[in-house]
Design a protein around this motif. Structure first.
Motif, mmCIF file in Angstrom:
data_model
loop_
_atom_site.group_PDB
_atom_site.id
_atom_site.type_symbol
_atom_site.label_atom_id
_atom_site.label_comp_id
_atom_site.label_asym_id
_atom_site.label_seq_id
_atom_site.Cartn_x
_atom_site.Cartn_y
_atom_site.Cartn_z
ATOM 1 N N SER A 50 0.825 -1.208 0.000
ATOM 2 C CA SER A 50 0.000 0.000 0.000
ATOM 3 C C SER A 50 0.862 1.261 0.000
ATOM 4 C CB SER A 50 -0.919 0.003 1.230
ATOM 5 O OG SER A 50 -1.790 -1.111 1.223
ATOM 6 N N LEU A 51 1.931 1.236 0.787
ATOM 7 C CA LEU A 51 2.812 2.405 0.856
ATOM 8 C C LEU A 51 3.555 2.625 -0.458
ATOM 9 C CD1 LEU A 51 4.257 1.905 4.454
ATOM 10 C CD2 LEU A 51 2.573 3.599 3.709
ATOM 11 N N ILE A 52 3.975 1.528 -1.097
ATOM 12 C CA ILE A 52 4.645 1.650 -2.393
ATOM 13 C C ILE A 52 3.690 2.263 -3.419
ATOM 14 C CG2 ILE A 52 5.569 0.337 -4.340
ATOM 15 C CD1 ILE A 52 7.568 0.604 -2.160
ATOM 16 N N VAL A 53 2.423 1.826 -3.393
ATOM 17 C CA VAL A 53 1.432 2.375 -4.323
ATOM 18 C C VAL A 53 1.180 3.850 -4.027
ATOM 19 C CG1 VAL A 53 -0.987 2.271 -5.042
ATOM 20 C CG2 VAL A 53 0.344 0.167 -4.821
ATOM 21 N N SER A 54 1.095 4.213 -2.745
ATOM 22 C CA SER A 54 0.910 5.618 -2.362
ATOM 23 C C SER A 54 2.042 6.471 -2.912
ATOM 24 C CB SER A 54 0.854 5.754 -0.836
ATOM 25 O OG SER A 54 -0.234 5.060 -0.289
ATOM 26 N N LEU B 253 8.324 13.933 1.456
ATOM 27 C CA LEU B 253 9.174 14.926 0.793
ATOM 28 C C LEU B 253 8.524 15.453 -0.481
ATOM 29 C CD1 LEU B 253 12.698 13.266 1.200
ATOM 30 C CD2 LEU B 253 11.799 15.245 2.443
ATOM 31 N N ILE B 254 7.914 14.539 -1.253
ATOM 32 C CA ILE B 254 7.279 14.944 -2.509
ATOM 33 C C ILE B 254 6.084 15.844 -2.255
ATOM 34 C CG2 ILE B 254 5.959 14.101 -4.486
ATOM 35 C CD1 ILE B 254 7.769 11.642 -4.489
ATOM 36 N N THR B 255 5.241 15.472 -1.309
ATOM 37 C CA THR B 255 4.030 16.270 -1.059
ATOM 38 C C THR B 255 4.369 17.651 -0.511
ATOM 39 O OG1 THR B 255 3.792 15.151 1.093
ATOM 40 C CG2 THR B 255 2.488 14.307 -0.751
ATOM 41 N N PHE B 256 5.363 17.724 0.377
ATOM 42 C CA PHE B 256 5.718 19.038 0.928
ATOM 43 C C PHE B 256 6.395 19.921 -0.112
ATOM 44 C CE2 PHE B 256 5.017 17.193 5.138
ATOM 45 C CZ PHE B 256 4.443 18.267 5.797
ATOM 46 N N LEU C 157 -0.477 18.521 3.737
ATOM 47 C CA LEU C 157 -1.121 17.670 4.746
ATOM 48 C C LEU C 157 -2.264 16.867 4.128
ATOM 49 C CD1 LEU C 157 -1.237 20.172 7.759
ATOM 50 C CD2 LEU C 157 0.450 18.381 7.303
ATOM 51 N N GLU C 158 -3.100 17.579 3.367
ATOM 52 C CA GLU C 158 -4.241 16.904 2.751
ATOM 53 C C GLU C 158 -3.806 15.922 1.664
ATOM 54 O OE1 GLU C 158 -5.486 20.411 4.858
ATOM 55 O OE2 GLU C 158 -3.987 20.150 3.259
ATOM 56 N N GLN C 159 -2.812 16.293 0.872
ATOM 57 C CA GLN C 159 -2.359 15.425 -0.209
ATOM 58 C C GLN C 159 -1.704 14.152 0.327
ATOM 59 O OE1 GLN C 159 -2.746 15.582 -3.504
ATOM 60 N NE2 GLN C 159 -4.015 17.404 -3.305
ATOM 61 N N THR C 160 -0.951 14.276 1.411
ATOM 62 C CA THR C 160 -0.334 13.091 2.012
ATOM 63 C C THR C 160 -1.399 12.093 2.448
ATOM 64 O OG1 THR C 160 1.540 14.394 2.812
ATOM 65 C CG2 THR C 160 1.186 12.254 3.848
ATOM 66 N N THR C 161 -2.425 12.608 3.127
ATOM 67 C CA THR C 161 -3.517 11.735 3.568
ATOM 68 C C THR C 161 -4.226 11.106 2.374
ATOM 69 O OG1 THR C 161 -3.853 13.115 5.530
ATOM 70 C CG2 THR C 161 -5.647 11.624 4.920
ATOM 71 N N LYS C 162 -4.427 11.894 1.312
ATOM 72 C CA LYS C 162 -5.100 11.399 0.114
ATOM 73 C C LYS C 162 -4.343 10.223 -0.495
ATOM 74 C CE LYS C 162 -5.806 12.604 -4.722
ATOM 75 N NZ LYS C 162 -5.492 13.598 -5.776
ATOM 76 N N TYR C 163 -3.031 10.362 -0.649
ATOM 77 C CA TYR C 163 -2.237 9.292 -1.254
ATOM 78 C C TYR C 163 -2.185 8.052 -0.364
ATOM 79 C CZ TYR C 163 -0.635 12.575 -4.822
ATOM 80 O OH TYR C 163 -0.584 13.467 -5.871
ATOM 81 N N LEU C 164 -2.109 8.260 0.945
ATOM 82 C CA LEU C 164 -2.102 7.110 1.857
ATOM 83 C C LEU C 164 -3.421 6.341 1.776
ATOM 84 C CD1 LEU C 164 -0.335 8.538 5.049
ATOM 85 C CD2 LEU C 164 0.530 6.777 3.504
ATOM 86 N N ILE C 165 -4.530 7.067 1.730
ATOM 87 C CA ILE C 165 -5.845 6.416 1.638
ATOM 88 C C ILE C 165 -5.957 5.626 0.332
ATOM 89 C CG2 ILE C 165 -8.324 6.839 1.348
ATOM 90 C CD1 ILE C 165 -8.023 9.182 3.303
ATOM 91 N N GLU C 166 -5.535 6.238 -0.775
ATOM 92 C CA GLU C 166 -5.615 5.560 -2.062
ATOM 93 C C GLU C 166 -4.738 4.305 -2.086
ATOM 94 O OE1 GLU C 166 -4.628 8.434 -5.002
ATOM 95 O OE2 GLU C 166 -6.539 9.488 -4.880
ATOM 96 N N GLY C 167 -3.564 4.399 -1.478
ATOM 97 C CA GLY C 167 -2.685 3.238 -1.413
ATOM 98 C C GLY C 167 -3.265 2.116 -0.581
ATOM 99 N N LEU C 168 -3.845 2.465 0.566
ATOM 100 C CA LEU C 168 -4.436 1.447 1.439
ATOM 101 C C LEU C 168 -5.674 0.821 0.786
ATOM 102 C CD1 LEU C 168 -4.044 3.265 4.866
ATOM 103 C CD2 LEU C 168 -2.940 1.123 4.206
ATOM 104 N N GLN C 169 -6.470 1.638 0.092
ATOM 105 C CA GLN C 169 -7.631 1.094 -0.615
ATOM 106 C C GLN C 169 -7.194 0.078 -1.656
ATOM 107 O OE1 GLN C 169 -9.443 4.731 -2.022
ATOM 108 N NE2 GLN C 169 -10.983 4.724 -0.410
#
Length: 464
Positions: free
Chosen positions: A74-78, A284-287, A295-307
């Motif tokens: 999931s983290l790799i996909v994020s 690093l990429i999101t910041f 902050l919002e983009q990091t959460t977005k990518y983590l959610i998409e990866g976990l999904q």
């Protein structure tokens, strides 16, 4: 080695046959696995309520065992989604695009690099590294995602892990079971690993090219959905920073490799390091790219990866739960209901097979292969290696000079099945990174691996 098979063992055998049959027919096995777990629990406990609870408990056990793999995928996909959205991926893969020009070259390059990395760190972290760098290149030059997954799987979880010449975890366990030095097993395995590797990878490549030519395989497959169609987002990442990140990301992963060597990180520890590095890169990429929206983009990518991770692993949990019953998971899922002399359902079946056959070189090789295959069905590949060594020792009285060859043969078969290239949840890392169905990957591997097993077993007969 006396083994008493109970009704639990026979039910397990019946459902193994059913699961394999349904997989060959390209049908889903979820219901079969759940029914199998329920009947085994009912036979063991005699209680309907305990059996129903056992199904749920088995799912919890399987999820717990698979959670580390689910999370790192999931983290790799994020991280990959952030690379695609910011355009860093285009810059990062451009040097490889100049080297890898054809699907064939992509298949063999991915496979060989995967094998070399896996020899040092085992396949799971190697899959993550390969997926981040070479996979997009392979897709762009026309190699279907399933082809990349096959290459990663056969070269990494097959050739590298079955030989295990650097870390030596598999040969050490098998050698201890046989009561011989680990170097004997290592030397005896070299020709067998080479034969098995060449036959399976070449055969798989032939089938892959044939299906690509016939139009059965196309490049615009499932991989394109989670990653390649990610639209470029408007970010504050300048061309300079894109090039900087394209340089830093491979350096980070190279530093991971250095750390694995320096601190002797293996297996789960190595995978955790790769997963943590992926999180750091994502931050690093999101910041850098989104500034105050980071902050919002990091959460977005983590959610998409976990999904994506749980979507891919969802169909695997029931079948993993069933096969975990065959090993250490039985007591945790159902309770202490096996005979006191039992070493686990799978190991009992392997020992019973060894007791049924006569002692000759030919039968010894076939038995070592059979025991390796059976013990690999738990999806580990390692749990039955002690039994593989013990079986080789049983045959050593009739073919004493060949105990190391028998041990290495059984080891290779156990790892190829359970380590693995055939058991769906064992090959999940490669399937998930490539965005393909693990069951389809298992079906694709089935013919090449079976052909490889037959050829390798025949060669082993001449080496005994």
């Amino acid at each position: 080695m006396s083994v008493d098979l109970t009704a639990i063992h026979w039910i397990y055998i019946v459902f193994i046959v059913l699961i394999i049959g349904f997989m060959i027919l390209r049908r889903d096995t979820t219901i079969i696995c759940i029914v199998g777990i329920f009947l085994i629990a009912l036979t063991a406990t005699g209680s309907i309520t305990a059996s129903i609870s056992g199904v749920f408990t088995s799912f919890i056990y399987a999820i717990t065992e698979l959670l580390a793999i689910i999370l790192v995928i999931s983290l790799i996909v994020s991280m990959s989604k952030s690379l695609m959205a910011t355009g860093i991926n285009d810059v990062m893969i451009s040097p490889f695009a100049k080297l890898i020009k054809t699907p064939s070259l992509a298949y063999w390059t991915i496979g060989i690099v995967m094998m070399l990395i896996s020899l040092f760190f085992w396949p799971s972290p190697a899959v993550a590294l390969m997926g981040a760098v070479l996979l997009p290149v392979a897709i762009r030059v026309g190699l279907p995602a399933i082809g990349a997954a096959i290459a990663m799987n056969l070269f990494g979880h097959g050739i590298a892990l079955s030989g295990d010449y650097i870390i030596q975890g598999a040969p050490k366990i098998a050698a201890d079971g046989a009561g011989i030095p680990v170097n004997d097993v290592l030397h005896a395995s070299i020709p067998l690993v080479i034969i098995m590797g060449l036959v399976t990878t070449i055969t798989a490549f032939y089938f892959l090219k044939r299906d690509m030519k016939n139009g059965k395989l196309k490049v615009n497959n499932h991989f394109d959905v989670p990653l390649e169609t990610e639209k470029k987002e408007v970010t504050q990442l300048t061309p300079f920073f894109k090039r900087l990140f394209a340089l830093l990301i491979p350096i980070f992963f190279i530093l991971d490799i250095v750390a694995m060597v320096a601190f002797h990180l293996q297996g789960g520890d190595a995978t955790a390091l790769v997963g943590g590095t992926s999180i750091l890169i994502l931050l690093l990429i999101t910041f850098a790219g989104y500034k105050n929206k980071a902050l919002e983009q990091t959460t977005k990518y983590l959610i998409e990866g976990l999904q994506f991770g749980f979507k891919v692993f969802g169909p695997v949990i029931p079948i993993a739960a069933f096969f975990y019953l065959g090993d250490a998971g039985f007591q945790s899922m159902i309770g202490d209901y096996l005979p006191k002399t039992s070493h686990g359902i799978v190991n009992d079946l392997g020992a019973a097979l060894a007791n049924l056959v006569p002692v000759t070189k030919e039968v010894g090789a076939i038995t070592a292969t059979g025991v390796g295959i059976i013990t690999g069905l738990d999806g580990s590949g390692f749990s039955g290696l002690s039994l593989v060594g013990s079986v080789a020792k049983l045959f050593s009285h009739g073919i004493e000079s060949s105990i190391a060859t028998l041990t290495s043969l059984g080891q290779i078969m156990a790892i190829w099945v359970g380590g693995g290239t055939l058991v769906p949840w064992a090959l999940i890392p490669a399937a998930a990174i490539c965005g393909v169905d693990p069951f389809e990957l298992a079906r694709r591997n089935l013919k090449p691996v079976i052909i490889g097993m037959v050829v390798t077993t025949i060669v082993a007969m001449f080496l005994l």
